[in-house]
Design an enzyme around this catalytic site. Structure first.
Site, PDB file in Angstrom:
ATOM      1  CG  ASP A 198      -5.008   5.745  -0.255  1.00 25.91           C
ATOM      2  OD1 ASP A 198      -5.118   6.085  -1.454  1.00 25.91           O
ATOM      3  OD2 ASP A 198      -4.782   4.580   0.094  1.00 25.91           O
ATOM      4  CB  SER A 222      -3.229   3.555  -4.670  1.00 29.46           C
ATOM      5  OG  SER A 222      -4.476   3.859  -4.097  1.00 29.46           O
ATOM      6  CD  GLN A 272      -4.854   7.371  -4.852  1.00 28.61           C
ATOM      7  OE1 GLN A 272      -5.982   6.939  -5.093  1.00 28.61           O
ATOM      8  NE2 GLN A 272      -4.330   7.364  -3.628  1.00 28.61           N
TER       9      GLN A 272
END
Length: 283
Positions: A198, A222, A272
């Site tokens: 991430d 996110s 993502q």
């Protein structure tokens, strides 16, 4: 936040409360919310604790629902969706203050022989090349990114100012690894990689727009996160995070990434989408 592999393992090693129910601890942080990679990795650990040892996680798909509170533990409730002969599936809901903050579905697979092909690693300088620069401590402080303390991150390049790069106008490539050695068990390498996965991604979507979280002229959060594990690898050895953003529109940016070992093996893929908004008034 964890400063080395031992503290990272401690953070991800969940407490079992009941059957399929786990508690995840927090560590002191300067962040105002739980780091997304932490809740993703803890969810993967929770799901993995409910399957038999021969099964290994090969993919996870998830949504970030609410900002997490870094001052209280997170509860992980695992639901068994399937136990098949080759595959097993679990759904994890992470909760705080009685409400869900994150949802993850994990698929597990028994290793088996099969067809093999893989794209080659791009030709880039290695992590020790003089042209590759480390992430600065000042940037980490500006971003309140103390979750990066456990990782070594070195920037290879971006597509900013690169002439003739019409295929990838939004691209970023970095070398990453957990800064100190992890246990040998692949379980911990998948969990640690999920934690690190991430980091830096949204930067690829910002490249062609000249905006930066560090300067405070962009807002990003996110929305979802997916990982596919293709082959075993060590998260504490250098891996190339080859990131491209094929599209940004309607206040969202999508980033796709390939993960290569330093030896050139394609070992994972990541996707993502984030909220991505330029700040019109920085005051």
């Amino acid at each position: 936040m964890p400063r080395d592999a031992a503290e990272l393992v401690e953070l991800l090693d969940l407490e079992t409360i009941d059957d399929d129910l786990f508690r995840g601890a927090q560590m002191p942080t300067s962040r105002s919310m739980v780091f997304g990679g932490q809740v993703a990795a803890q969810s993967l650990v929770a799901a993995s604790r409910t399957v038999a040892d021969p099964y290994t996680a090969h993919s996870l798909h998830s949504y970030f629902l609410q900002p997490g509170d870094p001052t209280v533990p997170t509860i992980y409730d695992v639901e068994n969706l399937r136990d098949g002969r080759s595959f097993a599936t679990r759904r994890v809901i992470a909760q705080q203050h009685g409400r869900p903050i994150y949802a993850q579905t994990v698929n597990f697979h028994l290793a088996e022989p099969g067809l093999e092909h893989a794209e080659p690693m791009p030709d880039v300088p290695g992590p020790d090349d003089a042209s590759v620069r480390p992430i600065s401590r000042r940037l980490q402080e500006e971003l309140h990114a103390d979750q990066w303390n456990v990782a070594e991150i070195r920037i290879v390049d971006t597509s900013a100012g690169a002439p003739g790069d019409a295929r990838h106008p939004a691209r970023q490539r970095v070398w990453m690894r957990v800064a100190t050695p992890l246990p040998d068990d692949q379980f911990w390498h998948r969990a640690a990689f999920t934690y690190l996965s991430d980091m830096t991604l949204v930067g690829a979507a910002m490249v062609p727009h000249g905006i930066s979280l560090g300067r405070g002229d962009a807002f990003a959060a996110s929305l979802d996160h997916a990982v596919w594990f293709h082959r075993p690898f060590r998260a504490d050895e250098w891996w190339l995070y080859d990131q491209v953003s094929p599209s940004a529109s309607s206040g969202r940016g999508l980033v796709l990434a390939r993960v290569f070992t330093q030896a050139g093996a394609l070992v994972a893929s990541v996707a993502q989408e984030t909220v991505l908004r330029p700040r019109q008034d920085r005051s």
